[in-house]
Design a protein around this motif. Sequence first.
Motif, PDB file in Angstrom:
ATOM      1  N   ALA A 435       0.817  -1.216   0.000  1.00  0.00           N
ATOM      2  CA  ALA A 435       0.000   0.000   0.000  1.00  0.00           C
ATOM      3  C   ALA A 435       0.850   1.266   0.000  1.00  0.00           C
ATOM      4  N   VAL A 436       1.996   1.227   0.685  1.00  0.00           N
ATOM      5  CA  VAL A 436       2.812   2.449   0.825  1.00  0.00           C
ATOM      6  C   VAL A 436       3.358   2.933  -0.517  1.00  0.00           C
ATOM      7  N   PRO A 437       4.073   2.097  -1.302  1.00  0.00           N
ATOM      8  CA  PRO A 437       4.555   2.602  -2.599  1.00  0.00           C
ATOM      9  C   PRO A 437       3.436   2.924  -3.581  1.00  0.00           C
ATOM     10  N   LEU A 438       2.317   2.178  -3.519  1.00  0.00           N
ATOM     11  CA  LEU A 438       1.197   2.497  -4.424  1.00  0.00           C
ATOM     12  C   LEU A 438       0.603   3.864  -4.096  1.00  0.00           C
ATOM     13  N   ALA A 439       0.479   4.167  -2.800  1.00  0.00           N
ATOM     14  CA  ALA A 439      -0.027   5.486  -2.417  1.00  0.00           C
ATOM     15  C   ALA A 439       0.944   6.577  -2.831  1.00  0.00           C
ATOM     16  N   ALA A 440       2.256   6.339  -2.633  1.00  0.00           N
ATOM     17  CA  ALA A 440       3.254   7.333  -3.032  1.00  0.00           C
ATOM     18  C   ALA A 440       3.239   7.551  -4.540  1.00  0.00           C
ATOM     19  N   ALA A 441       3.079   6.468  -5.316  1.00  0.00           N
ATOM     20  CA  ALA A 441       3.016   6.591  -6.775  1.00  0.00           C
ATOM     21  C   ALA A 441       1.843   7.467  -7.197  1.00  0.00           C
ATOM     22  N   ALA A 442       0.686   7.281  -6.555  1.00  0.00           N
ATOM     23  CA  ALA A 442      -0.496   8.080  -6.894  1.00  0.00           C
ATOM     24  C   ALA A 442      -0.289   9.548  -6.541  1.00  0.00           C
ATOM     25  N   LEU A 443       0.280   9.818  -5.371  1.00  0.00           N
ATOM     26  CA  LEU A 443       0.504  11.205  -4.949  1.00  0.00           C
ATOM     27  C   LEU A 443       1.479  11.918  -5.883  1.00  0.00           C
ATOM     28  N   ILE A 444       2.539  11.225  -6.268  1.00  0.00           N
ATOM     29  CA  ILE A 444       3.520  11.839  -7.167  1.00  0.00           C
ATOM     30  C   ILE A 444       2.908  12.093  -8.537  1.00  0.00           C
ATOM     31  N   ALA A 445       2.099  11.159  -9.023  1.00  0.00           N
ATOM     32  CA  ALA A 445       1.437  11.352 -10.317  1.00  0.00           C
ATOM     33  C   ALA A 445       0.500  12.562 -10.285  1.00  0.00           C
ATOM     34  N   ILE A 446      -0.110  12.829  -9.130  1.00  0.00           N
ATOM     35  CA  ILE A 446      -1.048  13.945  -9.006  1.00  0.00           C
ATOM     36  C   ILE A 446      -0.325  15.276  -8.812  1.00  0.00           C
ATOM     37  N   PHE A 447       0.652  15.297  -7.901  1.00  0.00           N
ATOM     38  CA  PHE A 447       1.239  16.567  -7.474  1.00  0.00           C
ATOM     39  C   PHE A 447       2.569  16.907  -8.135  1.00  0.00           C
ATOM     40  N   LEU A 448       3.147  15.963  -8.872  1.00  0.00           N
ATOM     41  CA  LEU A 448       4.408  16.243  -9.558  1.00  0.00           C
ATOM     42  C   LEU A 448       4.220  15.905 -11.026  1.00  0.00           C
ATOM     43  N   PRO A 449       3.687  16.851 -11.789  1.00  0.00           N
ATOM     44  CA  PRO A 449       3.312  16.559 -13.189  1.00  0.00           C
ATOM     45  C   PRO A 449       4.474  15.985 -13.985  1.00  0.00           C
ATOM     46  N   PHE A 450       4.165  15.008 -14.814  1.00  0.00           N
ATOM     47  CA  PHE A 450       5.176  14.402 -15.670  1.00  0.00           C
ATOM     48  C   PHE A 450       5.573  15.407 -16.752  1.00  0.00           C
ATOM     49  N   ARG A 451       6.800  15.331 -17.132  1.00  0.00           N
ATOM     50  CA  ARG A 451       7.261  16.186 -18.227  1.00  0.00           C
ATOM     51  C   ARG A 451       8.086  15.333 -19.188  1.00  0.00           C
ATOM     52  N   ASN A 452       7.832  15.504 -20.471  1.00  0.00           N
ATOM     53  CA  ASN A 452       8.606  14.789 -21.474  1.00  0.00           C
ATOM     54  C   ASN A 452       9.844  15.603 -21.774  1.00  0.00           C
ATOM     55  N   PRO A 453      11.044  15.066 -21.482  1.00  0.00           N
ATOM     56  CA  PRO A 453      12.270  15.852 -21.684  1.00  0.00           C
ATOM     57  C   PRO A 453      12.507  16.215 -23.136  1.00  0.00           C
ATOM     58  N   LYS A 454      11.842  15.543 -24.029  1.00  0.00           N
ATOM     59  CA  LYS A 454      12.024  15.866 -25.453  1.00  0.00           C
ATOM     60  C   LYS A 454      10.999  16.866 -25.922  1.00  0.00           C
TER      61      LYS A 454
END
Length: 454
Positions: A435-454
Motif C-alpha cells: 500500500a505504501v509505494p502504491l499510495a506514493a506513486a499516486a501522490l507523485i502522479a497527481i502533485f508532480l506533473p510528468f514532463r517529457n524531456p524531449k
Amino acid sequence: MTVDTRTRMTGRERMILVILLGAQFMLAADFSIFTVALPAIGGAVGLDLGALQWVATAYALPAAGLTLLFGRVADLYGRRRLLLTGMVILAVSSAAGGLSGDPVSLLAARVAQGLATAITMPAALSLITTSFAEGPLRERALGLSGALMATGFTAGSLLGGVLTGALSWRWAFLINVPVALAVLAAAPGLLPRGRGEAGGALDAPGALTVTGGMVALVYGVTTEPAALLLAAVLLAAFLWIERRSPRPLVPAGILRRPTVKWGNLGGLATVGMATATTFLMTIYLQDVLGYSATVTGLALGIPGLAAFAGSVAAPALIGRYGPHAVLSAGLAIQGIMTALLLLTGTDRGAITLVVVVVGACFAGNMAAVVAFTVTATSRIPDHEQGLATGIATMTQQVAMTLGIPVISAVVAAATGPSAAGVLPGIHAGLLANAAVPLAAAALIAIFLPFRNPK
C-alpha cells in the motif's frame, strides 16, 4: 540552470566517477556486511543475543541522524574536504573495530563508521551532481550510483558470510581499510577542490535540533519508543528555528520545491518498503517454508540482478519519459509486485514465485531510487547541492532504519500463536508494504506533473 547534452564522458570524468562510486559501494556494503557475522561477533566480544542489535543501531544512529548536517557542512566548507575526512574516519574506525576485543570498543568503532557514512555519502553524491551538469551524463552517473548501491547492499551480506567463514569476523571491519586508503590516495589529484560557499555560516541551533531529533527518531523506532516524543519536540523546534534564522540550515525555499518534497517522499516509500520486503521474505522462506539460511540467501540474492538491471535501465527511461514518470511507475511496479506475494502459501514450490516476483519488485524499486535521486537534486543550484543530496541521503538512511521495524509491528500484531500463524502476519505485512509505494506513486502522479524531456 545549465543543461549538458553530452552523452560521452571524458577520461577524467570516468576516473572521478570510479572514485566516488567506489566510496559509495563500500559504504553500502558496510551497512549489511555485519548481518551474517553477528553471531560470531557476539561470541568473540561478549555481546549476548539481546545486545547484538546494537551492532546495527550504533551505526544507524549517527548515519541517519548526522547526514543532513554534514550535507550542509559540505556546501559550506568543501565537498572534497568532507569526503577525505570521512574516508580517514572510516579507515581508522574500521581498523579499530577489527582489532577490538570488548563490546565498548567494538560499538564505538561502529558509531565512528556511522559518522563516516554521514560525512561521506552526501559529499560523494553532491560531488557527482556538481561534477556532471543536468542532462544525460548526470542521469547515467546517478544510475550507476544506484546500481552500485544496490549491489553493495546485496554483496555486503554475501561478503560478510564469506569473510567470516573463511577468515574471521574481524575482516568485516578490516576490508574497509585498503579501499579507504585507495580513495584517499586517488581523490586529491582528481576531485575538484571546491572552496565552499562564500560567506556561509552554519546554523548551529538548527543543526543541534535536527541532529538530536533524527537521532531520537531512529532510537525511538529501533530501541525505545518513548524517545519518539523527544524526536517530535526537537524536530518541531527545528522547524520553528529555521523559519526565524537569517542563515537557516535548510532554507524554506528548498523544502517548498515540489521536486524536493515529492521526490523525497518517493524515496522514503521505495527504500523503506524494499528493505521490509527482504525482511518479510526471509521470514517466509525460513519460518513458513522451512528453507535453510543458505537457500534463503541465494533466493533473495538472485533478484539483486534484476535490481542492478533496473538501476542501469533507469537513466535511459528518465531520458525518454522524465524522472517524475519513472519515479511514479517504479513505485507502482514495486507495490503491485509486493501485492502479488500475497499469493504465497505453505507449498515449498512457492520459492519460485518469490524469486520471480521479488526480482520484478526490486527492478521497479531501483528504477524508482535512481529517479528519486534525479528528481530530488534537479533544478538545484550548485551551492545547495550538498544540502539537496544530504536530504536525499538522509531519506534513504531513515527509510532503511524505519522500514523493517514498522512492518515488523504489523506482522507481530497479525501473527497467530502457533508456527502456522506466521503466514497471516506475513500477509498483513505484505499488504501494508504494497500500500505504501502504491499510495506514493499516486501522490507523485497527481502533485508532480510528468514532463517529457524531449
